[in-house]
Motif scaffolding. Structure first.
Motif, PDB file in Angstrom:
ATOM      1  N   LEU A 164      -7.621   4.508   3.799  1.00 34.14           N
ATOM      2  CA  LEU A 164      -8.134   4.587   5.166  1.00 34.14           C
ATOM      3  C   LEU A 164      -7.158   5.308   6.086  1.00 34.14           C
ATOM      4  O   LEU A 164      -7.551   6.125   6.925  1.00 34.14           O
ATOM      5  CB  LEU A 164      -8.419   3.193   5.710  1.00 34.14           C
ATOM      6  N   PHE A 165      -5.867   5.024   5.935  1.00 30.49           N
ATOM      7  CA  PHE A 165      -4.858   5.672   6.748  1.00 30.49           C
ATOM      8  C   PHE A 165      -4.870   7.184   6.529  1.00 30.49           C
ATOM      9  O   PHE A 165      -4.784   7.961   7.475  1.00 30.49           O
ATOM     10  CB  PHE A 165      -3.478   5.100   6.447  1.00 30.49           C
ATOM     11  N   LEU A 170      -0.595   6.076  -2.172  1.00 27.31           N
ATOM     12  CA  LEU A 170      -1.966   5.947  -2.671  1.00 27.31           C
ATOM     13  C   LEU A 170      -2.038   6.290  -4.155  1.00 27.31           C
ATOM     14  O   LEU A 170      -2.674   5.567  -4.936  1.00 27.31           O
ATOM     15  CB  LEU A 170      -2.924   6.837  -1.876  1.00 27.31           C
ATOM     16  N   SER A 204      -0.357   3.372  -6.043  1.00 24.43           N
ATOM     17  CA  SER A 204      -1.148   2.143  -6.055  1.00 24.43           C
ATOM     18  C   SER A 204      -2.416   2.297  -6.894  1.00 24.43           C
ATOM     19  O   SER A 204      -2.872   1.322  -7.508  1.00 24.43           O
ATOM     20  CB  SER A 204      -1.474   1.693  -4.628  1.00 24.43           C
ATOM     21  N   ASN A 249      -2.679  -5.439  -4.294  1.00 28.00           N
ATOM     22  CA  ASN A 249      -2.741  -4.041  -4.716  1.00 28.00           C
ATOM     23  C   ASN A 249      -4.050  -3.397  -4.278  1.00 28.00           C
ATOM     24  O   ASN A 249      -4.061  -2.241  -3.838  1.00 28.00           O
ATOM     25  CB  ASN A 249      -2.563  -3.942  -6.230  1.00 28.00           C
ATOM     26  N   SER A 250      -5.149  -4.107  -4.386  1.00 29.65           N
ATOM     27  CA  SER A 250      -6.435  -3.565  -3.944  1.00 29.65           C
ATOM     28  C   SER A 250      -6.445  -3.320  -2.441  1.00 29.65           C
ATOM     29  O   SER A 250      -6.951  -2.291  -1.970  1.00 29.65           O
ATOM     30  CB  SER A 250      -7.567  -4.522  -4.313  1.00 29.65           C
ATOM     31  N   VAL A 251      -5.863  -4.241  -1.678  1.00 30.54           N
ATOM     32  CA  VAL A 251      -5.771  -4.060  -0.226  1.00 30.54           C
ATOM     33  C   VAL A 251      -4.898  -2.849   0.093  1.00 30.54           C
ATOM     34  O   VAL A 251      -5.208  -2.068   0.997  1.00 30.54           O
ATOM     35  CB  VAL A 251      -5.230  -5.347   0.441  1.00 30.54           C
ATOM     36  N   LEU A 252      -3.815  -2.669  -0.651  1.00 31.38           N
ATOM     37  CA  LEU A 252      -2.938  -1.524  -0.447  1.00 31.38           C
ATOM     38  C   LEU A 252      -3.664  -0.210  -0.716  1.00 31.38           C
ATOM     39  O   LEU A 252      -3.496   0.768   0.028  1.00 31.38           O
ATOM     40  CB  LEU A 252      -1.709  -1.644  -1.338  1.00 31.38           C
ATOM     41  N   VAL A 283      -6.914   0.345  -0.442  1.00 28.38           N
ATOM     42  CA  VAL A 283      -7.894   0.560   0.622  1.00 28.38           C
ATOM     43  C   VAL A 283      -7.205   0.979   1.921  1.00 28.38           C
ATOM     44  O   VAL A 283      -7.632   1.933   2.588  1.00 28.38           O
ATOM     45  CB  VAL A 283      -8.747  -0.710   0.833  1.00 28.38           C
ATOM     46  N   LEU A 284      -6.136   0.286   2.289  1.00 25.87           N
ATOM     47  CA  LEU A 284      -5.457   0.608   3.542  1.00 25.87           C
ATOM     48  C   LEU A 284      -4.814   1.995   3.518  1.00 25.87           C
ATOM     49  O   LEU A 284      -4.895   2.735   4.495  1.00 25.87           O
ATOM     50  CB  LEU A 284      -4.407  -0.452   3.859  1.00 25.87           C
ATOM     51  N   SER A 285      -4.176   2.348   2.423  1.00 23.79           N
ATOM     52  CA  SER A 285      -3.567   3.675   2.358  1.00 23.79           C
ATOM     53  C   SER A 285      -4.635   4.762   2.324  1.00 23.79           C
ATOM     54  O   SER A 285      -4.468   5.826   2.910  1.00 23.79           O
ATOM     55  CB  SER A 285      -2.619   3.791   1.169  1.00 23.79           C
ATOM     56  N   MET A 314       2.797   8.938   2.429  1.00 27.85           N
ATOM     57  CA  MET A 314       1.720   7.980   2.331  1.00 27.85           C
ATOM     58  C   MET A 314       0.762   8.346   1.201  1.00 27.85           C
ATOM     59  O   MET A 314       0.195   7.476   0.586  1.00 27.85           O
ATOM     60  CB  MET A 314       1.002   7.932   3.675  1.00 27.85           C
TER      61      MET A 314
END
Length: 113
Positions: free
Chosen positions: A106-107, A5, A8, A97-100, A102-104, A1
């Motif tokens: 946060l994860f 990040l 991305s 891509n921006s959502v990816l 942020v989500l990665s 993961m």
């Protein structure tokens, strides 16, 4: 993961570098960017590319720079395809891509051990 990040972030930075150019910005948004927009895009691009480099080196050690070079090459290839053949989808690609990112992020922050 953590590699997702780093990749991305590389992809985001090269997208920002491309949008900082007048012609690419005009192709996507149908208007020329202001000088303030260009400076903000360049700042975001440099921050994300340096963050990706640091992330790769910290997590992978000596192989981090090699991984980072691979991420850069693949990112430039993807951005080139989007800006040459799929210009209409660049806005959606940028949002995803921006959502990816942020989500990665946060994860990783929630599962950091």
């Amino acid at each position: 993961m953590i590699d997702l990040l780093g990749f991305s972030l590389c992809l985001l930075s090269f997208n920002c570098f491309a949008l900082a150019k007048y012609n690419h910005f005009k192709d996507v948004f149908k208007k020329r960017p202001t000088e303030s927009q260009r400076k903000k895009l360049l700042l975001a691009a440099w921050i994300s590319i340096l963050l990706s480099l640091v992330l790769c080196i910290v997590t992978q050690g000596g192989y981090g720079t090699l991984l980072f070079c691979g991420f850069m090459s693949l990112s430039v290839l993807i951005i080139m395809v989007f800006y040459n053949f799929l210009v209409g989808y660049v806005k959606w690609f940028s949002v995803l891509n921006s959502v990816l990112v942020v989500l990665s992020g946060l994860f990783l922050a929630l599962n950091w051990t």
